[in-house]
Design an enzyme around this catalytic site. Structure first.
Site, PDB file in Angstrom:
ATOM      1  N   CYS A 119       1.292  -1.531  -0.460  1.00  0.00           N
ATOM      2  CA  CYS A 119       0.292   0.206   0.046  1.00  0.00           C
ATOM      3  C   CYS A 119       0.827   1.018  -0.087  1.00  0.00           C
ATOM      4  O   CYS A 119       1.548   1.727   1.206  1.00  0.00           O
ATOM      5  CB  CYS A 119      -1.131   0.725   0.945  1.00  0.00           C
ATOM      6  SG  CYS A 119      -1.876   1.394   0.703  1.00  0.00           S
ATOM      7  N   CYS A 122      -0.539   4.427   1.712  1.00  0.00           N
ATOM      8  CA  CYS A 122      -0.076   3.985   3.164  1.00  0.00           C
ATOM      9  C   CYS A 122       1.082   4.628   3.248  1.00  0.00           C
ATOM     10  O   CYS A 122       1.326   4.850   4.538  1.00  0.00           O
ATOM     11  CB  CYS A 122      -0.406   3.000   3.964  1.00  0.00           C
ATOM     12  SG  CYS A 122      -2.311   2.177   2.879  1.00  0.00           S
ATOM     13  N   ASP A 123       2.563   3.669   2.715  1.00  0.00           N
ATOM     14  CA  ASP A 123       3.153   3.944   3.043  1.00  0.00           C
ATOM     15  C   ASP A 123       4.709   5.132   2.599  1.00  0.00           C
ATOM     16  O   ASP A 123       5.134   4.866   2.865  1.00  0.00           O
ATOM     17  CB  ASP A 123       3.993   2.602   3.179  1.00  0.00           C
ATOM     18  CG  ASP A 123       3.239   1.361   4.500  1.00  0.00           C
ATOM     19  OD1 ASP A 123       2.641   2.033   5.568  1.00  0.00           O
ATOM     20  OD2 ASP A 123       2.895   0.405   4.051  1.00  0.00           O
TER      21      ASP A 123
END
Ligand code: NDP
Length: 293
Positions: A119, A122-123
């Protein structure tokens, strides 16, 4: 309680639905499935869930679980393999089994949170100034690579063929910005090396090549956890995702009383926050549908 429902799945969609149905005084049983808490339990710090600062994925899922239980939801650590059985035991069902990222089986699971992620949205922010790679050739791979360019010093996409599967519009992002994203064609990831991600072993045109890397992101598709619904294939699309939208009920499937939410429906956004929103929608729909019967 007047009605009882089953929710299959205990990720953000299932738990958000349970908080709402519990508060609506509907007897709610959550079948937690093989991965209680869902994909977020595999992440570390959460930065993109509104209102949540400085907490990890497992912590967030634990508090969502406690919140659902506070409103009466019962958690059953069972995997459901028969929708018909639940339909006979409950007044309604919400499908919220989620999806899992497709993996390659090159030892990547050892590196979750240590430089391997599925992801980028997200990261990406954890890779400021780093040298990162993305595996995949679809829209997600380009979108992920693009998200990473905001932080990483170098982003390379590894494509197994000699062309992208991604839409022309997405490919334009790369063609228009050749200095931002490099592409390696005909390239497969064979191995990840290091205590955390340090080195990748690649197969480039059949020749082994080693590259230094700080991060490796997979964007090679998702697999919705809908295998047990093979007998109910009329509610699945050609990729196995659950189809919703039945008359006046946006979250109901073609089977009356069976609703669906989260990543088992949504192949596009796949965010915890969007799954929560869909779970809430399914809960509100099932409540109204039960009352309307
Ligand atoms: P896709 O299935 O579209 O693409 C998967 C990619 O991964 C393909 O290029 C495929 O290669 C590659 N792949 C699959 N298995 C392997 C493997 N074992 N090794 C190496 N590469 C592999 O998935 P996406 O997640 O990209 O997209 C899913 C859906 O979501 C699509 O409909 C897409 O359009 C949509 N989407 C839309 C976005 C947008 O419009 N903003 C953003 C993101 C997704 P190959 O080409 O060889 O099959």
């Amino acid at each position: 309680m007047k009605y009882k429902i089953a929710i299959i799945g205990s990720g953000p969609a299932g738990l958000a639905a349970a908080i709402y149905t519990g508060r609506a005084e509907i007897d709610t049983t959550i079948y937690a499935g093989e991965e209680p808490g869902g994909q977020l339990t595999k992440t570390t710090e959460i930065e993109n869930y509104p209102g949540v600062i400085g907490r990890t994925g497992p912590e967030l899922m634990l508090s969502m679980t406690e919140q659902a239980q506070k409103f009466g939801a019962k958690l059953v650590y069972e995997t459901v393999d028969d929708l018909a059985r639940l339909q006979s035991e409950y007044d309604g069902v919400i499908l919220a089994m989620g999806a899992s990222s497709r993996l390659l089986g090159v030892g990547e699971e050892r590196y979750w949170g240590k430089g391997f992620s599925t992801c980028a949205v997200c990261d990406a922010a954890f890779y400021r100034g780093k040298n990162v790679y993305v595996v995949g050739g679809g829209d997600s791979a380009i979108e992920d690579a693009w998200a990473l360019t905001k932080f990483a010093s170098s982003v390379t996409i590894l494509v197994r063929k000699t062309e992208f599967k991604a839409s022309k519009a997405m490919q334009k992002r790369i063609n228009d910005n050749p200095d931002k994203i490099k592409v390696m064609w005909n390239t497969n990831l064979k191995e990840i090396r290091g205590e955390r991600v340090e080195e990748l072993v690649l197969d480039v045109n059949g020749v082994e090549q080693m590259v230094k890397a700080d991060g490796i992101f997979f964007a090679i598709g998702h697999i919705p956890a809908t295998g047990f619904l093979s007998k109910n294939s009329k509610i699945l699309d050609e990729n196995g995702y659950v189809k919703t939208g039945n008359g006046d009920w946006p979250t109901m499937t073609d089977i009356a009383g069976v609703f669906a939410a989260g990543d088992c429906v949504d192949h596009r956004y796949r965010q915890a926050a969007t799954a929560v929103g869909m779970g809430v929608q399914a809960a509100l729909d099932i409540e109204k549908w039960l009352e309307s019967k």
